[in-house]
Design a protein around this motif. Structure first.
Motif, PDB file in Angstrom:
ATOM      1  N   ASP A 188      60.223  51.275  73.120  1.00 26.03           N
ATOM      2  CA  ASP A 188      59.236  52.363  73.261  1.00 26.03           C
ATOM      3  C   ASP A 188      58.894  52.931  71.878  1.00 26.03           C
ATOM      4  N   ARG A 189      59.901  53.106  71.055  1.00 24.01           N
ATOM      5  CA  ARG A 189      59.669  53.624  69.693  1.00 24.01           C
ATOM      6  C   ARG A 189      58.801  52.643  68.897  1.00 24.01           C
ATOM      7  N   SER A 190      59.111  51.349  68.986  1.00 20.18           N
ATOM      8  CA  SER A 190      58.310  50.361  68.246  1.00 20.18           C
ATOM      9  C   SER A 190      56.873  50.328  68.754  1.00 20.18           C
ATOM     10  N   ARG A 191      56.698  50.457  70.075  1.00 21.80           N
ATOM     11  CA  ARG A 191      55.327  50.453  70.623  1.00 21.80           C
ATOM     12  C   ARG A 191      54.553  51.659  70.095  1.00 21.80           C
ATOM     13  N   GLU A 241      56.754  49.549  60.437  1.00 22.85           N
ATOM     14  CA  GLU A 241      56.011  49.451  61.712  1.00 22.85           C
ATOM     15  C   GLU A 241      54.823  50.405  61.717  1.00 22.85           C
ATOM     16  N   GLN A 242      55.022  51.630  61.222  1.00 21.97           N
ATOM     17  CA  GLN A 242      53.918  52.606  61.262  1.00 21.97           C
ATOM     18  C   GLN A 242      52.754  52.173  60.374  1.00 21.97           C
ATOM     19  N   LEU A 243      53.080  51.621  59.211  1.00 19.66           N
ATOM     20  CA  LEU A 243      52.008  51.126  58.334  1.00 19.66           C
ATOM     21  C   LEU A 243      51.258  49.986  59.009  1.00 19.66           C
ATOM     22  N   ILE A 244      52.005  49.100  59.667  1.00 17.14           N
ATOM     23  CA  ILE A 244      51.342  47.995  60.370  1.00 17.14           C
ATOM     24  C   ILE A 244      50.490  48.545  61.521  1.00 17.14           C
ATOM     25  N   GLY A 245      50.976  49.611  62.168  1.00 16.29           N
ATOM     26  CA  GLY A 245      50.191  50.247  63.225  1.00 16.29           C
ATOM     27  C   GLY A 245      48.836  50.729  62.699  1.00 16.29           C
ATOM     28  N   ALA A 289      55.477  40.569  65.131  1.00 15.96           N
ATOM     29  CA  ALA A 289      56.829  40.429  65.673  1.00 15.96           C
ATOM     30  C   ALA A 289      57.672  41.547  65.083  1.00 15.96           C
ATOM     31  N   THR A 290      58.381  42.281  65.940  1.00 18.92           N
ATOM     32  CA  THR A 290      59.309  43.271  65.405  1.00 18.92           C
ATOM     33  C   THR A 290      60.737  42.894  65.828  1.00 18.92           C
ATOM     34  N   GLY A 325      51.484  51.363  67.741  1.00 18.67           N
ATOM     35  CA  GLY A 325      50.264  51.764  68.445  1.00 18.67           C
ATOM     36  C   GLY A 325      49.804  50.723  69.447  1.00 18.67           C
ATOM     37  N   VAL A 326      50.756  50.033  70.096  1.00 19.58           N
ATOM     38  CA  VAL A 326      50.386  49.019  71.098  1.00 19.58           C
ATOM     39  C   VAL A 326      51.105  49.313  72.416  1.00 19.58           C
ATOM     40  N   ASP A 327      50.480  48.889  73.551  1.00 19.99           N
ATOM     41  CA  ASP A 327      51.127  49.042  74.857  1.00 19.99           C
ATOM     42  C   ASP A 327      52.254  48.041  75.004  1.00 19.99           C
ATOM     43  N   ARG A 328      51.975  46.828  74.548  1.00 23.40           N
ATOM     44  CA  ARG A 328      52.939  45.745  74.716  1.00 23.40           C
ATOM     45  C   ARG A 328      53.168  45.081  73.365  1.00 23.40           C
ATOM     46  N   LEU A 329      54.433  44.897  73.006  1.00 28.16           N
ATOM     47  CA  LEU A 329      54.754  44.174  71.770  1.00 28.16           C
ATOM     48  C   LEU A 329      54.417  42.697  71.970  1.00 28.16           C
ATOM     49  N   ASP A 330      54.067  42.000  70.894  1.00 24.52           N
ATOM     50  CA  ASP A 330      53.820  40.557  70.998  1.00 24.52           C
ATOM     51  C   ASP A 330      55.137  39.789  71.082  1.00 24.52           C
ATOM     52  N   LEU A 331      56.075  40.196  70.237  1.00 23.81           N
ATOM     53  CA  LEU A 331      57.364  39.488  70.173  1.00 23.81           C
ATOM     54  C   LEU A 331      58.403  40.474  69.662  1.00 23.81           C
ATOM     55  N   VAL A 332      59.526  40.556  70.353  1.00 24.79           N
ATOM     56  CA  VAL A 332      60.622  41.374  69.841  1.00 24.79           C
ATOM     57  C   VAL A 332      61.832  40.461  69.650  1.00 24.79           C
ATOM     58  N   GLN A 333      62.520  40.643  68.516  1.00 25.24           N
ATOM     59  CA  GLN A 333      63.644  39.762  68.186  1.00 25.24           C
ATOM     60  C   GLN A 333      64.941  40.572  68.052  1.00 25.24           C
TER      61      GLN A 333
END
Ligand SMILES: NC(=O)c1ccc[n+]([C@@H]2O[C@H](COP(=O)([O-])OP(=O)(O)OC[C@H]3O[C@@H](n4cnc5c(N)ncnc54)[C@H](OP(=O)(O)O)[C@@H]3O)[C@@H](O)[C@H]2O)c1
Length: 315
Positions: A92-95, A50-54, A68-69, A99-107
Protein backbone atom coordinates in the motif's frame (compact mmCIF):
# COMPACT_ATOMS: atom_id res chain seq x y z
CA UNK A 1 9.99 -4.10 -21.70
CA UNK A 2 13.35 -2.71 -22.83
CA UNK A 3 16.40 -5.01 -22.66
CA UNK A 4 18.23 -2.14 -20.98
CA UNK A 5 16.34 -0.78 -17.98
CA UNK A 6 17.37 1.64 -15.24
CA UNK A 7 18.27 0.86 -11.64
CA UNK A 8 17.32 3.66 -9.26
CA UNK A 9 19.08 2.85 -6.01
CA UNK A 10 21.23 5.91 -6.78
CA UNK A 11 18.14 8.12 -6.67
CA UNK A 12 17.45 7.20 -3.06
CA UNK A 13 20.56 7.05 -0.91
CA UNK A 14 23.73 5.07 -0.28
CA UNK A 15 25.53 6.72 -3.22
CA UNK A 16 25.81 10.23 -1.84
CA UNK A 17 23.39 13.13 -2.26
CA UNK A 18 21.30 13.37 -5.45
CA UNK A 19 19.14 16.46 -5.90
CA UNK A 20 15.51 16.02 -6.95
CA UNK A 21 15.83 17.76 -10.33
CA UNK A 22 18.96 15.77 -11.13
CA UNK A 23 17.17 12.52 -10.30
CA UNK A 24 14.22 13.43 -12.54
CA UNK A 25 16.65 14.37 -15.33
CA UNK A 26 18.20 10.87 -15.13
CA UNK A 27 14.75 9.23 -15.33
CA UNK A 28 13.73 11.42 -18.29
CA UNK A 29 16.98 10.81 -20.14
CA UNK A 30 16.53 7.05 -19.77
CA UNK A 31 12.92 7.12 -20.99
CA UNK A 32 13.81 9.45 -23.88
CA UNK A 33 16.49 6.94 -24.91
CA UNK A 34 14.00 4.06 -25.02
CA UNK A 35 14.15 2.63 -21.48
CA UNK A 36 10.74 1.33 -20.37
CA UNK A 37 11.73 -0.66 -17.25
CA UNK A 38 12.68 0.92 -13.92
CA UNK A 39 13.79 -0.92 -10.80
CA UNK A 40 13.34 0.58 -7.34
CA UNK A 41 12.64 -0.52 -3.74
CA UNK A 42 10.55 0.77 -0.86
CA UNK A 43 13.71 1.34 1.19
CA UNK A 44 15.77 3.32 -1.34
CA UNK A 45 15.98 6.64 0.47
CA UNK A 46 13.13 5.34 2.69
CA UNK A 47 10.66 5.80 -0.20
CA UNK A 48 12.31 8.77 -1.93
CA UNK A 49 13.27 6.76 -5.01
CA UNK A 50 9.68 5.48 -5.35
CA UNK A 51 8.25 8.98 -4.85
CA UNK A 52 10.52 10.47 -7.51
CA UNK A 53 9.49 7.70 -9.90
CA UNK A 54 5.86 8.45 -9.01
CA UNK A 55 6.33 12.08 -10.10
CA UNK A 56 8.09 10.94 -13.24
CA UNK A 57 5.31 8.44 -14.12
CA UNK A 58 2.70 11.16 -13.75
CA UNK A 59 4.50 13.27 -16.32
CA UNK A 60 4.82 10.38 -18.79
CA UNK A 61 1.41 8.72 -18.78
CA UNK A 62 0.54 6.49 -21.72
CA UNK A 63 4.16 5.61 -22.49
CA UNK A 64 3.90 2.01 -21.25
CA UNK A 65 6.57 2.41 -18.58
CA UNK A 66 6.95 -0.48 -16.14
CA UNK A 67 8.20 -0.21 -12.57
CA UNK A 68 9.44 -3.03 -10.37
CA UNK A 69 9.72 -2.33 -6.67
CA UNK A 70 10.78 -4.47 -3.71
CA UNK A 71 9.58 -5.17 -0.19
CA UNK A 72 10.82 -6.81 2.99
CA UNK A 73 13.52 -4.52 4.36
CA UNK A 74 11.43 -2.13 6.41
CA UNK A 75 11.73 -4.43 9.43
CA UNK A 76 14.64 -6.54 10.74
CA UNK A 77 15.54 -9.39 8.41
CA UNK A 78 13.66 -12.15 10.26
CA UNK A 79 11.51 -14.78 8.53
CA UNK A 80 8.59 -14.04 10.90
CA UNK A 81 8.30 -10.51 9.49
CA UNK A 82 7.39 -11.82 6.02
CA UNK A 83 3.62 -11.91 6.69
CA UNK A 84 0.60 -11.13 4.52
CA UNK A 85 -0.33 -8.25 6.85
CA UNK A 86 3.11 -6.66 6.43
CA UNK A 87 3.07 -7.30 2.68
CA UNK A 88 -0.29 -5.50 2.42
CA UNK A 89 0.98 -2.54 4.44
CA UNK A 90 4.24 -2.27 2.47
CA UNK A 91 2.61 -2.61 -0.97
CA UNK A 92 0.00 0.00 0.00
CA UNK A 93 2.85 2.38 0.84
CA UNK A 94 4.62 1.62 -2.46
CA UNK A 95 1.38 2.14 -4.41
CA UNK A 96 0.95 5.53 -2.73
CA UNK A 97 4.58 6.49 -3.34
CA UNK A 98 4.40 5.47 -7.00
CA UNK A 99 0.89 6.86 -7.49
CA UNK A 100 -0.49 3.63 -8.99
CA UNK A 101 -3.46 1.39 -8.09
CA UNK A 102 -1.59 -1.77 -8.94
CA UNK A 103 2.16 -2.37 -8.89
CA UNK A 104 3.62 -3.93 -12.05
CA UNK A 105 6.05 -6.18 -10.20
CA UNK A 106 7.00 -6.52 -6.56
CA UNK A 107 10.11 -8.44 -5.52
CA UNK A 108 11.16 -9.92 -2.20
CA UNK A 109 14.23 -7.81 -1.38
CA UNK A 110 17.01 -10.34 -0.69
CA UNK A 111 15.21 -11.97 2.26
CA UNK A 112 16.80 -14.49 4.65
CA UNK A 113 17.38 -17.79 2.86
CA UNK A 114 14.71 -19.59 4.91
CA UNK A 115 12.01 -17.35 3.36
CA UNK A 116 12.43 -19.07 -0.02
CA UNK A 117 11.27 -22.36 1.51
CA UNK A 118 8.16 -20.92 3.18
CA UNK A 119 4.86 -21.86 1.53
CA UNK A 120 3.10 -19.18 3.62
CA UNK A 121 5.25 -16.44 2.11
CA UNK A 122 4.48 -17.49 -1.44
CA UNK A 123 0.78 -17.96 -0.61
CA UNK A 124 0.81 -14.39 0.70
CA UNK A 125 2.41 -13.16 -2.52
CA UNK A 126 -0.28 -15.00 -4.52
CA UNK A 127 -2.86 -13.19 -2.39
CA UNK A 128 -1.33 -9.80 -3.30
CA UNK A 129 -1.87 -10.68 -6.97
CA UNK A 130 -5.44 -11.90 -6.35
CA UNK A 131 -6.21 -8.67 -4.49
CA UNK A 132 -4.92 -6.60 -7.38
CA UNK A 133 -2.17 -4.99 -5.33
CA UNK A 134 0.44 -6.17 -7.83
CA UNK A 135 0.27 -7.66 -11.32
CA UNK A 136 3.10 -10.09 -10.58
CA UNK A 137 5.79 -10.92 -8.06
CA UNK A 138 9.41 -11.99 -8.18
CA UNK A 139 12.48 -12.26 -5.99
CA UNK A 140 15.78 -10.44 -5.71
CA UNK A 141 18.40 -12.92 -4.53
CA UNK A 142 21.96 -12.96 -3.23
CA UNK A 143 22.92 -16.50 -4.26
CA UNK A 144 22.42 -18.90 -7.14
CA UNK A 145 21.02 -21.49 -4.71
CA UNK A 146 18.29 -19.03 -3.65
CA UNK A 147 17.52 -18.29 -7.28
CA UNK A 148 17.07 -21.98 -8.08
CA UNK A 149 14.75 -22.48 -5.08
CA UNK A 150 12.65 -19.50 -6.20
CA UNK A 151 12.50 -20.58 -9.85
CA UNK A 152 10.95 -23.88 -8.72
CA UNK A 153 7.96 -21.93 -7.28
CA UNK A 154 5.16 -21.73 -9.88
CA UNK A 155 4.10 -18.13 -9.18
CA UNK A 156 7.53 -16.48 -9.41
CA UNK A 157 7.64 -14.23 -12.50
CA UNK A 158 11.19 -12.94 -12.20
CA UNK A 159 14.53 -13.35 -10.48
CA UNK A 160 16.81 -10.38 -9.95
CA UNK A 161 20.42 -11.48 -9.58
CA UNK A 162 23.94 -10.06 -9.82
CA UNK A 163 25.28 -10.94 -13.27
CA UNK A 164 28.15 -9.20 -15.04
CA UNK A 165 31.58 -10.06 -16.53
CA UNK A 166 32.92 -10.26 -12.95
CA UNK A 167 30.05 -12.52 -11.73
CA UNK A 168 29.60 -15.49 -14.04
CA UNK A 169 28.16 -18.13 -11.73
CA UNK A 170 24.48 -17.53 -12.75
CA UNK A 171 25.44 -18.79 -16.22
CA UNK A 172 26.06 -22.29 -14.84
CA UNK A 173 22.57 -23.22 -13.68
CA UNK A 174 20.36 -20.20 -12.96
CA UNK A 175 19.93 -18.81 -16.47
CA UNK A 176 19.19 -22.22 -18.04
CA UNK A 177 16.69 -23.04 -15.26
CA UNK A 178 14.97 -19.65 -15.60
CA UNK A 179 14.71 -19.98 -19.35
CA UNK A 180 13.23 -23.46 -19.03
CA UNK A 181 10.68 -22.29 -16.45
CA UNK A 182 9.79 -19.08 -18.31
CA UNK A 183 11.02 -16.93 -15.44
CA UNK A 184 12.42 -13.49 -16.27
CA UNK A 185 16.00 -12.61 -15.31
CA UNK A 186 16.74 -9.05 -14.20
CA UNK A 187 20.53 -8.57 -14.14
CA UNK A 188 21.57 -6.18 -11.40
CA UNK A 189 24.87 -4.53 -10.40
CA UNK A 190 25.83 -4.97 -14.08
CA UNK A 191 28.81 -2.64 -13.93
CA UNK A 192 30.13 -4.11 -10.68
CA UNK A 193 29.20 -0.78 -8.99
CA UNK A 194 31.01 1.14 -11.76
CA UNK A 195 34.25 -0.91 -11.84
CA UNK A 196 33.47 -2.23 -15.32
CA UNK A 197 33.45 1.31 -16.71
CA UNK A 198 37.24 1.08 -16.35
CA UNK A 199 37.38 4.63 -14.98
CA UNK A 200 38.65 3.97 -11.46
CA UNK A 201 42.27 3.64 -10.40
CA UNK A 202 43.60 1.98 -7.28
CA UNK A 203 43.72 5.49 -5.74
CA UNK A 204 40.06 6.37 -6.48
CA UNK A 205 38.16 7.43 -3.34
CA UNK A 206 34.39 7.47 -2.89
CA UNK A 207 32.38 9.65 -0.49
CA UNK A 208 31.91 8.63 3.13
CA UNK A 209 28.14 8.28 2.44
CA UNK A 210 28.72 6.03 -0.60
CA UNK A 211 28.41 2.25 -0.05
CA UNK A 212 31.58 1.86 -2.11
CA UNK A 213 33.33 3.28 0.98
CA UNK A 214 31.33 1.89 3.87
CA UNK A 215 30.26 -1.54 2.61
CA UNK A 216 33.49 -2.86 1.08
CA UNK A 217 33.74 -5.46 3.81
CA UNK A 218 29.98 -6.16 3.90
CA UNK A 219 29.42 -4.40 7.22
CA UNK A 220 26.18 -2.67 6.10
CA UNK A 221 24.66 -5.32 3.79
CA UNK A 222 25.81 -8.30 1.74
CA UNK A 223 29.41 -7.82 0.59
CA UNK A 224 28.50 -9.10 -2.88
CA UNK A 225 26.44 -5.94 -3.55
CA UNK A 226 29.52 -3.66 -3.57
CA UNK A 227 31.88 -4.15 -6.53
CA UNK A 228 30.16 -7.55 -6.99
CA UNK A 229 32.09 -8.77 -3.96
CA UNK A 230 35.44 -8.32 -5.73
CA UNK A 231 38.26 -6.73 -3.74
CA UNK A 232 38.73 -3.20 -5.18
CA UNK A 233 42.38 -3.47 -6.25
CA UNK A 234 41.80 -6.83 -7.95
CA UNK A 235 38.71 -5.33 -9.60
CA UNK A 236 40.58 -2.28 -10.95
CA UNK A 237 43.25 -4.52 -12.49
CA UNK A 238 40.64 -6.84 -14.03
CA UNK A 239 38.68 -3.82 -15.29
CA UNK A 240 41.78 -2.43 -17.04
CA UNK A 241 42.10 -5.69 -18.91
CA UNK A 242 38.36 -5.85 -19.62
CA UNK A 243 38.35 -2.29 -21.04
CA UNK A 244 40.76 -3.40 -23.76
CA UNK A 245 38.05 -5.75 -25.11
CA UNK A 246 35.70 -2.87 -26.00
CA UNK A 247 34.93 -2.91 -29.73
CA UNK A 248 35.43 0.33 -31.73
CA UNK A 249 32.71 2.83 -30.90
CA UNK A 250 31.75 1.22 -27.58
CA UNK A 251 32.89 2.16 -24.10
CA UNK A 252 33.96 -0.35 -21.49
CA UNK A 253 30.65 0.11 -19.61
CA UNK A 254 28.65 -0.46 -22.81
CA UNK A 255 30.70 -3.58 -23.54
CA UNK A 256 29.83 -4.97 -20.11
CA UNK A 257 26.12 -4.27 -20.62
CA UNK A 258 26.22 -5.71 -24.14
CA UNK A 259 27.85 -8.87 -22.75
CA UNK A 260 24.97 -9.23 -20.26
CA UNK A 261 22.07 -8.71 -22.66
CA UNK A 262 23.37 -11.35 -25.05
CA UNK A 263 23.47 -14.10 -22.40
CA UNK A 264 20.59 -16.51 -23.13
CA UNK A 265 17.88 -16.14 -20.52
CA UNK A 266 18.48 -12.48 -19.63
CA UNK A 267 15.30 -10.39 -19.83
CA UNK A 268 16.69 -6.99 -18.92
CA UNK A 269 19.73 -5.37 -17.35
CA UNK A 270 19.35 -2.51 -14.86
CA UNK A 271 22.47 -0.31 -14.65
CA UNK A 272 22.32 2.47 -12.11
CA UNK A 273 23.06 5.90 -13.55
CA UNK A 274 24.05 9.08 -11.76
CA UNK A 275 23.72 11.45 -14.72
CA UNK A 276 21.61 11.79 -17.86
CA UNK A 277 24.77 11.10 -19.90
CA UNK A 278 25.30 7.74 -18.18
CA UNK A 279 21.62 6.84 -18.60
CA UNK A 280 21.75 7.63 -22.34
CA UNK A 281 25.03 5.78 -22.92
CA UNK A 282 23.66 2.72 -21.13
CA UNK A 283 20.40 2.74 -23.10
CA UNK A 284 22.36 2.91 -26.38
CA UNK A 285 23.80 -0.52 -25.59
CA UNK A 286 20.55 -2.12 -26.75
CA UNK A 287 21.41 -1.19 -30.35
CA UNK A 288 25.04 -2.38 -30.35
CA UNK A 289 25.94 -5.51 -32.35
CA UNK A 290 26.63 -8.72 -30.39
CA UNK A 291 30.14 -9.24 -29.06
CA UNK A 292 32.28 -11.71 -31.00
CA UNK A 293 32.99 -15.26 -29.79
CA UNK A 294 36.63 -14.20 -29.22
CA UNK A 295 35.50 -11.41 -26.89
CA UNK A 296 33.20 -13.77 -25.00
CA UNK A 297 36.11 -16.16 -24.59
CA UNK A 298 38.37 -13.35 -23.35
CA UNK A 299 35.77 -12.33 -20.73
CA UNK A 300 35.68 -15.89 -19.43
CA UNK A 301 39.48 -15.95 -19.34
CA UNK A 302 39.73 -12.74 -17.27
CA UNK A 303 37.19 -14.17 -14.84
CA UNK A 304 38.95 -17.52 -14.53
CA UNK A 305 42.40 -16.01 -13.99
CA UNK A 306 41.64 -13.02 -11.81
CA UNK A 307 38.24 -13.39 -10.10
CA UNK A 308 36.87 -16.91 -9.92
CA UNK A 309 38.77 -17.85 -6.77
CA UNK A 310 37.42 -14.78 -4.92
CA UNK A 311 33.73 -14.97 -5.81
CA UNK A 312 32.62 -18.19 -7.46
CA UNK A 313 32.07 -20.24 -4.33
CA UNK A 314 30.36 -17.43 -2.40
CA UNK A 315 27.26 -16.35 -4.28
N1 LIG B 1 19.41 -6.19 -3.30
C1 LIG B 1 18.95 -5.74 -4.43
O1 LIG B 1 17.90 -6.09 -4.87
C2 LIG B 1 19.80 -4.74 -5.18
C3 LIG B 1 21.10 -4.48 -4.78
C4 LIG B 1 21.90 -3.65 -5.56
C5 LIG B 1 21.38 -3.06 -6.69
N2 LIG B 1 20.07 -3.30 -7.06
C6 LIG B 1 19.49 -2.68 -8.26
O2 LIG B 1 20.41 -2.79 -9.33
C7 LIG B 1 20.68 -1.49 -9.87
C8 LIG B 1 22.04 -1.47 -10.50
O3 LIG B 1 23.07 -1.83 -9.59
P1 LIG B 1 24.03 -0.75 -8.95
O4 LIG B 1 23.48 0.59 -9.22
O5 LIG B 1 24.27 -1.16 -7.56
O6 LIG B 1 25.42 -0.94 -9.70
P2 LIG B 1 25.91 -0.76 -11.20
O7 LIG B 1 24.78 -0.53 -12.11
O8 LIG B 1 26.81 -1.93 -11.45
O9 LIG B 1 26.86 0.53 -11.09
C9 LIG B 1 26.35 1.83 -11.06
C10 LIG B 1 27.51 2.81 -11.17
O10 LIG B 1 28.19 2.60 -12.40
C11 LIG B 1 28.68 3.83 -12.92
N3 LIG B 1 28.09 4.01 -14.27
C12 LIG B 1 26.81 3.82 -14.65
N4 LIG B 1 26.69 4.05 -15.97
C13 LIG B 1 27.91 4.41 -16.43
C14 LIG B 1 28.40 4.78 -17.69
N5 LIG B 1 27.63 4.79 -18.79
N6 LIG B 1 29.72 5.10 -17.81
C15 LIG B 1 30.53 5.07 -16.72
N7 LIG B 1 30.11 4.73 -15.48
C16 LIG B 1 28.80 4.40 -15.34
C17 LIG B 1 28.25 4.91 -11.95
O11 LIG B 1 29.37 5.10 -11.09
P3 LIG B 1 29.81 6.58 -10.57
O12 LIG B 1 28.79 6.86 -9.52
O13 LIG B 1 31.19 6.35 -10.00
O14 LIG B 1 29.74 7.48 -11.75
C18 LIG B 1 27.09 4.26 -11.22
O15 LIG B 1 26.91 4.79 -9.94
C19 LIG B 1 20.45 -0.57 -8.66
O16 LIG B 1 20.28 0.78 -9.04
C20 LIG B 1 19.22 -1.19 -8.07
O17 LIG B 1 18.07 -0.81 -8.81
C21 LIG B 1 19.29 -4.14 -6.33
Amino acid sequence: MSVVGLGTWQLGADWGVVLEDDALAVLDAAADAGVTFFDTADVYGDGRSEQLIGRFLKSRQGEGLMVATKLGRRLPQLPENYTLANFREWTDRSRRNLGVDRLDLVQLHCPPTAVYSSDEVFDALDTLVEEGRTAAYGVSVETCAEALTAIARPGVASVQIILNPFRLKPLDEVLPAAEKAGVGIIARVPLASGLLSGKYTKETLFGADDHRTYNRDGSAFDQGETFSGVDFVTGVEAADEFARLAPPGATSAQTALRWIVQQPGVTTVIPGARSPEQARANAETAALPPLSPQTLHAVQDIYDRRLRAQVHSRW
